[in-house]
Design an enzyme around this catalytic site. Structure first.
Site, PDB file in Angstrom:
ATOM      1  N   GLY A 179       0.753  -1.247   0.000  1.00  0.00           N
ATOM      2  CA  GLY A 179       0.000   0.000   0.000  1.00  0.00           C
ATOM      3  C   GLY A 179       0.780   1.293   0.000  1.00  0.00           C
ATOM      4  O   GLY A 179       0.196   2.365  -0.171  1.00  0.00           O
ATOM      5  N   CYS A 214     -12.529   5.940 -28.612  1.00  0.00           N
ATOM      6  CA  CYS A 214     -13.774   6.659 -28.855  1.00  0.00           C
ATOM      7  C   CYS A 214     -14.575   6.885 -27.585  1.00  0.00           C
ATOM      8  O   CYS A 214     -15.736   6.490 -27.480  1.00  0.00           O
ATOM      9  CB  CYS A 214     -14.591   5.892 -29.881  1.00  0.00           C
ATOM     10  N   ARG A 240      -5.198   4.188 -15.578  1.00  0.00           N
ATOM     11  CA  ARG A 240      -5.309   4.881 -14.295  1.00  0.00           C
ATOM     12  C   ARG A 240      -5.941   6.286 -14.399  1.00  0.00           C
ATOM     13  O   ARG A 240      -6.777   6.633 -13.574  1.00  0.00           O
ATOM     14  CB  ARG A 240      -3.947   4.960 -13.588  1.00  0.00           C
TER      15      ARG A 240
HETATM   16  N1  LLP Z   1      -1.698  -6.759  -1.048  1.00  0.00           N
HETATM   17  C1  LLP Z   1      -3.001  -6.793  -1.340  1.00  0.00           C
HETATM   18  C2  LLP Z   1      -3.863  -7.727  -0.630  1.00  0.00           C
HETATM   19  C3  LLP Z   1      -3.513  -5.919  -2.316  1.00  0.00           C
HETATM   20  O1  LLP Z   1      -4.810  -5.949  -2.591  1.00  0.00           O
HETATM   21  C4  LLP Z   1      -2.656  -5.020  -2.979  1.00  0.00           C
HETATM   22  C5  LLP Z   1      -3.152  -4.109  -4.016  1.00  0.00           C
HETATM   23  C6  LLP Z   1      -1.284  -5.042  -2.647  1.00  0.00           C
HETATM   24  C7  LLP Z   1      -0.843  -5.919  -1.664  1.00  0.00           C
HETATM   25  C8  LLP Z   1      -0.281  -4.142  -3.293  1.00  0.00           C
HETATM   26  O2  LLP Z   1      -0.561  -2.813  -3.030  1.00  0.00           O
HETATM   27  P1  LLP Z   1       0.490  -1.674  -3.445  1.00  0.00           P
HETATM   28  O3  LLP Z   1       1.719  -1.867  -2.603  1.00  0.00           O
HETATM   29  O4  LLP Z   1       0.773  -1.820  -4.889  1.00  0.00           O
HETATM   30  O5  LLP Z   1      -0.242  -0.435  -3.137  1.00  0.00           O
HETATM   31  N2  LLP Z   1      -5.071  -0.479  -9.769  1.00  0.00           N
HETATM   32  C9  LLP Z   1      -4.898   0.448  -8.671  1.00  0.00           C
HETATM   33  C10 LLP Z   1      -4.265  -0.200  -7.452  1.00  0.00           C
HETATM   34  C11 LLP Z   1      -5.002  -1.416  -6.955  1.00  0.00           C
HETATM   35  C12 LLP Z   1      -4.351  -2.058  -5.761  1.00  0.00           C
HETATM   36  C13 LLP Z   1      -4.964  -3.374  -5.468  1.00  0.00           C
HETATM   37  N3  LLP Z   1      -4.388  -4.092  -4.389  1.00  0.00           N
HETATM   38  C14 LLP Z   1      -4.097   1.647  -9.161  1.00  0.00           C
HETATM   39  O6  LLP Z   1      -3.736   1.687 -10.332  1.00  0.00           O
HETATM   40  O7  LLP Z   1      -3.862   2.576  -8.391  1.00  0.00           O
END
Ligand code: LLP
Length: 410
Positions: A240, A343, A314
């Site tokens: 996160g 489009c 995004r």
């Molecule tokens: N662990 C779990 C259970 C998750 O659901 C996620 C991301 C992560 C780890 C990794 O999170 P990060 O470190 O990358 O923040 N498509 C969206 C982001 C979706 C994140 C989903 N889960 C975007 O482009 O901002």
């Protein structure tokens, strides 16, 4: 530290001028820097080295490219997966199954079975019934599945609503209030070895405070479970951490994060698991695109580029900001609406953005597309999935081919 910088007026990825890649591979193209990935991975590992027992599982969803996974596997990373498709990628890239964490709110029975057969090292259970099904499937194979229970700590991570996961009303985990009962019941099941808890409150978190609150709630739960006699040996703190998409964005440093974790988890006596995605891959990629047209408009001119929302979703999905930079530096500036050819009016990367003046045929990049860039690509409008290139020093290699939907029997 950026691995994508101008040298003599031309934007490079490490030592490779981006026009060389565009000429060889065409545009749009996702370009990754191996040095940037190594730097991010090693910085993460180094920051966490102040903690006693740590495992890092890269969130494959943010960049499932095999070359990326292989590079991270070489640096000791495991994988956090949410589908067997991701599991196959991770294993093919050389990540040992026991280093794989299977997250995901809707794992199917078939996926659970395939993951059991492969020997996945940790199942993050999202609901009680999933634990019952997993236990039964494991018993049927004469195995014991190692699992943790994902809890929903009811903390607002303060991020975009579409990527917030830790609030009570979100679909993830079991409510922390009822978690002791669920844990107690699941821990009695044969076929399941419940070892601890997991949580993940959202993505692109730019403030440590909500993470700290969530971790403290997990700590209280660990105490409550231990008081009932449960042997808690793992806590999965999720991912996160946010990155700076704009130069003025302020995000927590890895050292500040690690210090907070050390303080909160002092005395827990568990192995900590981390699932970083964006913070590892985000700044290690750019999307290279070519200006197709510059078109006058009622307000600012439209800079129509050959990348679109199918290459980088995004901005269309979350209104996300990705810095746009011309490959050849220009002395002039312009204010433009940067759009793709799809489009839909939503196929807009930026509105009224001040940028270097670009003209038809010029190359430009969108920054910070290494996470959730190519990973979220689609072939909408029957457009190709764009190729992906890995740069390493003065070398580059195609690590995913351009793929047209026409090439798939449909
Ligand atoms: N662990 C779990 C259970 C998750 O659901 C996620 C991301 C992560 C780890 C990794 O999170 P990060 O470190 O990358 O923040 N498509 C969206 C982001 C979706 C994140 C989903 N889960 C975007 O482009 O901002």
């Amino acid at each position: 530290m950026s691995f994508f910088e101008h040298r003599d007026g031309v934007l490079h990825a490490e030592d490779v001028p981006l026009p060389a890649i565009a000429d060889a591979v065409g545009t749009p193209v996702h370009v990754y820097s191996a040095a940037a990935l190594r730097h991010a991975a090693d910085s993460f590992t180094a920051a966490l080295s102040i903690l006693p027992r740590v495992r890092v599982a890269f969130a494959v969803k943010c960049n499932p490219n095999t070359a990326v996974l292989r590079l991270l596997a070489d640096r000791g990373f495991g994988a956090d997966i949410v589908s067997v498709g991701e599991m196959r990628r991770a294993i093919a890239a050389g990540i040992a199954p026991e280093k794989i964490v299977f997250s995901g709110v809707g794992k199917t029975d078939r996926e659970l079975e395939e993951a059991l057969a492969a020997g996945v090292g940790q199942f993050n259970l999202e609901l009680e019934e999933e634990g019952e099904v997993l236990a039964a499937l494991a018993r049927g194979r004469g195995r014991t599945a190692i699992a943790v229970l994902r809890v929903n700590p009811d903390v607002d991570g303060g991020t975009h609503a579409k990527i917030s996961t830790g609030k009570r009303e979100n679909k993830f985990g079991v409510q922390i209030d009822g978690a002791v009962g669920v844990y107690d019941r699941l821990s009695r099941l044969e076929g399941l070895n419940l070892t601890g808890v997991a949580l993940h409150i959202g993505s692109q978190l730019c403030d440590l405070a909500p993470l700290e609150t969530a971790y403290r709630r997990a700590g209280a739960l660990v105490d409550a479970l231990r008081a009932l006699g449960h042997a808690i040996t793992r806590v999965d703190l999720g991912g996160g951490l946010g990155i700076a998409y704009r130069s003025e964005d302020v995000v927590p440093t890895l050292d500040a994060y690690a210090a907070m974790v050390r303080q909160v988890t002092e005395g827990w006596g568990v192995e900590l698991i981390f699932e970083p995605g964006r913070v590892i891959a985000g700044l290690a990629g750019v999307l290279v695109t070519r200006v197709t047209w510059v078109k006058p408009s009622a307000t600012h001119p439209f800079v129509i580029v050959d990348a679109a929302m199918n290459d980088l979703a995004r901005p269309a999905l979350y209104g996300a900001y990705h810095r746009f930079e011309a490959v050849q530096r220009s002395a002039e500036r312009m204010t433009a609406n940067i759009v793709g050819p799809i489009c839909e009016t939503g196929d807009t990367f930026a509105s009224a953005r001040e940028i270097d003046r670009v003209r038809r045929g010029d190359l430009a990049i969108f920054h910070a597309t290494g996470a959730y860039g190519a990973a979220m690509a689609s072939s909408y409008n029957c457009r190709a999935l764009s190729p992906q290139v890995m740069v390493d020093g003065d070398m580059f290699e195609i690590v995913a081919d351009r793929m047209l939907p026409a090439e798939r029997a449909a």
